[in-house]
Design a protein around this motif. Sequence first.
Motif, PDB file in Angstrom:
ATOM      1  N   VAL A  49       0.977  -1.126   0.076  1.00  0.00           N
ATOM      2  CA  VAL A  49      -0.052   0.045   0.092  1.00  0.00           C
ATOM      3  C   VAL A  49       0.877   1.252  -0.036  1.00  0.00           C
ATOM      4  O   VAL A  49       0.748   2.122  -0.719  1.00  0.00           O
ATOM      5  CB  VAL A  49      -0.855   0.174   1.258  1.00  0.00           C
ATOM      6  N   LEU A  50       1.852   1.244   0.854  1.00  0.00           N
ATOM      7  CA  LEU A  50       2.659   2.274   1.029  1.00  0.00           C
ATOM      8  C   LEU A  50       3.618   2.516  -0.285  1.00  0.00           C
ATOM      9  O   LEU A  50       3.657   3.607  -0.864  1.00  0.00           O
ATOM     10  CB  LEU A  50       3.546   2.209   2.203  1.00  0.00           C
ATOM     11  N   LEU A  51       3.778   1.335  -1.024  1.00  0.00           N
ATOM     12  CA  LEU A  51       4.916   1.501  -2.254  1.00  0.00           C
ATOM     13  C   LEU A  51       3.978   2.091  -3.445  1.00  0.00           C
ATOM     14  O   LEU A  51       4.298   2.840  -4.055  1.00  0.00           O
ATOM     15  CB  LEU A  51       5.032   0.135  -2.602  1.00  0.00           C
ATOM     16  N   ALA A  97      -8.873  15.692  -0.780  1.00  0.00           N
ATOM     17  CA  ALA A  97      -9.642  14.838   0.045  1.00  0.00           C
ATOM     18  C   ALA A  97      -9.201  13.481   0.477  1.00  0.00           C
ATOM     19  O   ALA A  97      -9.583  12.821   1.864  1.00  0.00           O
ATOM     20  CB  ALA A  97     -11.110  14.499  -0.950  1.00  0.00           C
ATOM     21  N   SER A  98      -8.367  13.084  -0.316  1.00  0.00           N
ATOM     22  CA  SER A  98      -7.625  11.612   0.041  1.00  0.00           C
ATOM     23  C   SER A  98      -6.837  11.914   1.250  1.00  0.00           C
ATOM     24  O   SER A  98      -6.968  10.926   2.227  1.00  0.00           O
ATOM     25  CB  SER A  98      -6.693  11.373  -1.086  1.00  0.00           C
ATOM     26  N   VAL A  99      -6.134  12.879   1.365  1.00  0.00           N
ATOM     27  CA  VAL A  99      -5.325  13.324   2.401  1.00  0.00           C
ATOM     28  C   VAL A  99      -6.345  13.393   3.707  1.00  0.00           C
ATOM     29  O   VAL A  99      -5.903  12.733   4.765  1.00  0.00           O
ATOM     30  CB  VAL A  99      -4.455  14.694   2.241  1.00  0.00           C
ATOM     31  N   TRP A 100      -7.315  14.030   3.596  1.00  0.00           N
ATOM     32  CA  TRP A 100      -8.313  14.194   4.798  1.00  0.00           C
ATOM     33  C   TRP A 100      -8.747  12.983   5.323  1.00  0.00           C
ATOM     34  O   TRP A 100      -9.071  12.979   6.205  1.00  0.00           O
ATOM     35  CB  TRP A 100      -9.279  15.348   4.446  1.00  0.00           C
ATOM     36  N   PHE A 101      -9.376  12.119   4.311  1.00  0.00           N
ATOM     37  CA  PHE A 101     -10.177  10.894   4.695  1.00  0.00           C
ATOM     38  C   PHE A 101      -9.003   9.870   5.219  1.00  0.00           C
ATOM     39  O   PHE A 101      -9.245   9.322   6.014  1.00  0.00           O
ATOM     40  CB  PHE A 101     -10.750  10.258   3.378  1.00  0.00           C
ATOM     41  N   CYS A 102      -7.646   9.922   4.605  1.00  0.00           N
ATOM     42  CA  CYS A 102      -6.826   9.276   5.351  1.00  0.00           C
ATOM     43  C   CYS A 102      -6.349   9.485   6.580  1.00  0.00           C
ATOM     44  O   CYS A 102      -6.098   8.650   7.733  1.00  0.00           O
ATOM     45  CB  CYS A 102      -5.421   8.947   4.448  1.00  0.00           C
ATOM     46  N   TRP A 103      -6.325  10.919   6.677  1.00  0.00           N
ATOM     47  CA  TRP A 103      -6.064  11.403   8.336  1.00  0.00           C
ATOM     48  C   TRP A 103      -7.285  10.866   9.262  1.00  0.00           C
ATOM     49  O   TRP A 103      -7.051  10.568  10.374  1.00  0.00           O
ATOM     50  CB  TRP A 103      -6.172  12.861   8.152  1.00  0.00           C
ATOM     51  N   GLN A 104      -8.294  11.008   8.656  1.00  0.00           N
ATOM     52  CA  GLN A 104      -9.749  10.348   9.474  1.00  0.00           C
ATOM     53  C   GLN A 104      -9.646   9.099   9.866  1.00  0.00           C
ATOM     54  O   GLN A 104     -10.128   8.615  10.920  1.00  0.00           O
ATOM     55  CB  GLN A 104     -11.073  10.969   8.934  1.00  0.00           C
ATOM     56  N   LEU A 105      -9.278   8.395   8.740  1.00  0.00           N
ATOM     57  CA  LEU A 105      -8.842   6.960   9.024  1.00  0.00           C
ATOM     58  C   LEU A 105      -7.841   6.810  10.451  1.00  0.00           C
ATOM     59  O   LEU A 105      -8.089   5.838  10.894  1.00  0.00           O
ATOM     60  CB  LEU A 105      -8.512   6.208   7.857  1.00  0.00           C
ATOM     61  N   SER A 127      -1.428   2.725   8.851  1.00  0.00           N
ATOM     62  CA  SER A 127      -2.129   3.623   8.102  1.00  0.00           C
ATOM     63  C   SER A 127      -1.537   5.130   8.294  1.00  0.00           C
ATOM     64  O   SER A 127      -1.921   5.859   7.500  1.00  0.00           O
ATOM     65  CB  SER A 127      -3.523   3.662   8.566  1.00  0.00           C
ATOM     66  N   ALA A 128      -0.566   5.208   9.338  1.00  0.00           N
ATOM     67  CA  ALA A 128      -0.057   6.621   9.656  1.00  0.00           C
ATOM     68  C   ALA A 128       0.425   7.238   8.352  1.00  0.00           C
ATOM     69  O   ALA A 128       0.562   8.536   8.273  1.00  0.00           O
ATOM     70  CB  ALA A 128       0.788   6.491  10.793  1.00  0.00           C
ATOM     71  N   ALA A 129       1.371   6.480   7.467  1.00  0.00           N
ATOM     72  CA  ALA A 129       2.055   7.138   6.437  1.00  0.00           C
ATOM     73  C   ALA A 129       1.080   7.602   5.306  1.00  0.00           C
ATOM     74  O   ALA A 129       1.494   8.356   4.473  1.00  0.00           O
ATOM     75  CB  ALA A 129       3.117   6.226   6.092  1.00  0.00           C
ATOM     76  N   LEU A 130      -0.203   7.186   5.239  1.00  0.00           N
ATOM     77  CA  LEU A 130      -0.970   7.318   4.142  1.00  0.00           C
ATOM     78  C   LEU A 130      -1.387   8.834   3.769  1.00  0.00           C
ATOM     79  O   LEU A 130      -1.309   9.327   2.877  1.00  0.00           O
ATOM     80  CB  LEU A 130      -2.157   6.526   4.227  1.00  0.00           C
ATOM     81  N   PRO A 131      -1.671   9.422   5.124  1.00  0.00           N
ATOM     82  CA  PRO A 131      -1.891  11.053   4.816  1.00  0.00           C
ATOM     83  C   PRO A 131      -0.801  11.737   4.222  1.00  0.00           C
ATOM     84  O   PRO A 131      -0.657  12.588   3.285  1.00  0.00           O
ATOM     85  CB  PRO A 131      -2.327  11.518   6.150  1.00  0.00           C
ATOM     86  N   ALA A 135      -0.416  13.461   0.862  1.00  0.00           N
ATOM     87  CA  ALA A 135       0.021  15.151   0.731  1.00  0.00           C
ATOM     88  C   ALA A 135       1.388  15.179  -0.021  1.00  0.00           C
ATOM     89  O   ALA A 135       1.224  16.263  -0.729  1.00  0.00           O
ATOM     90  CB  ALA A 135       0.347  15.515   2.268  1.00  0.00           C
ATOM     91  N   LEU A 136       2.161  14.171  -0.179  1.00  0.00           N
ATOM     92  CA  LEU A 136       3.352  14.159  -0.981  1.00  0.00           C
ATOM     93  C   LEU A 136       2.935  14.196  -2.568  1.00  0.00           C
ATOM     94  O   LEU A 136       3.364  14.808  -3.287  1.00  0.00           O
ATOM     95  CB  LEU A 136       4.397  13.203  -0.418  1.00  0.00           C
ATOM     96  N   VAL A 137       1.940  13.230  -2.742  1.00  0.00           N
ATOM     97  CA  VAL A 137       1.324  13.146  -4.134  1.00  0.00           C
ATOM     98  C   VAL A 137       0.764  14.518  -4.572  1.00  0.00           C
ATOM     99  O   VAL A 137       1.127  15.070  -5.460  1.00  0.00           O
ATOM    100  CB  VAL A 137       0.370  11.922  -4.332  1.00  0.00           C
ATOM    101  N   LEU A 138       0.048  15.211  -3.749  1.00  0.00           N
ATOM    102  CA  LEU A 138      -0.448  16.294  -3.987  1.00  0.00           C
ATOM    103  C   LEU A 138       0.352  17.407  -4.097  1.00  0.00           C
ATOM    104  O   LEU A 138       0.503  18.298  -5.302  1.00  0.00           O
ATOM    105  CB  LEU A 138      -1.394  16.839  -2.794  1.00  0.00           C
ATOM    106  N   PHE A 139       1.593  17.608  -3.565  1.00  0.00           N
ATOM    107  CA  PHE A 139       2.533  18.498  -3.501  1.00  0.00           C
ATOM    108  C   PHE A 139       3.573  18.318  -5.027  1.00  0.00           C
ATOM    109  O   PHE A 139       3.601  19.093  -5.591  1.00  0.00           O
ATOM    110  CB  PHE A 139       3.590  18.311  -2.421  1.00  0.00           C
TER     111      PHE A 139
END
Length: 158
Positions: A49-51, A97-105, A127-131, A135-139
């Motif tokens: 998942v992280l990869l 939205a992906s960053v936010w929902f992952c943080w909520q997860l 799951s901690a590295a997902l947000p 965020a890195l994908v967004l940047f």
Amino acid sequence: MRILDQFEKIVCAALLLFMAILGFANVVVRYGTNKSLAATEELLTGGFVLLTVFGAAIAARRGEHLAVELISDMLPAPLRRVVIVIAALLSVVLLTASVWFCWQLVLNQMGNGMRSYALGLPLWWYSAALPLGFALVLFRYIQAVWGTISGRNGKAAE
């Protein structure tokens, strides 16, 4: 500064190395003892998942995500820029939205005290590295779009 430019590549390389060692150890133990390190499956699944997320950041930085450019390529340059900006804004909304929902997860998993099925580790550890990853994908996506719009990527909107 060079490390920050290559951060996602370093993370992917470290993850892949860890996963290869873990998978190899599992094979050696399985064939050497007829036992299995079954719990390693959840570590490998989390690693995949992280990869995927950090690999998406690499692709975003290079501007290599899938795009259907058939229609936008037929448009005149000023209209093409508008279409690129609209598509970029929609992508930014999706990634935000992906960053936010992952943080909520992560918060949900922490609040509920959920644990992994095999090792019994707190599930939020996986799951901690997902947000951060999203965020890195967004940047990186914003970097690539800015480079395209400004003509620094070689794929200027003319």
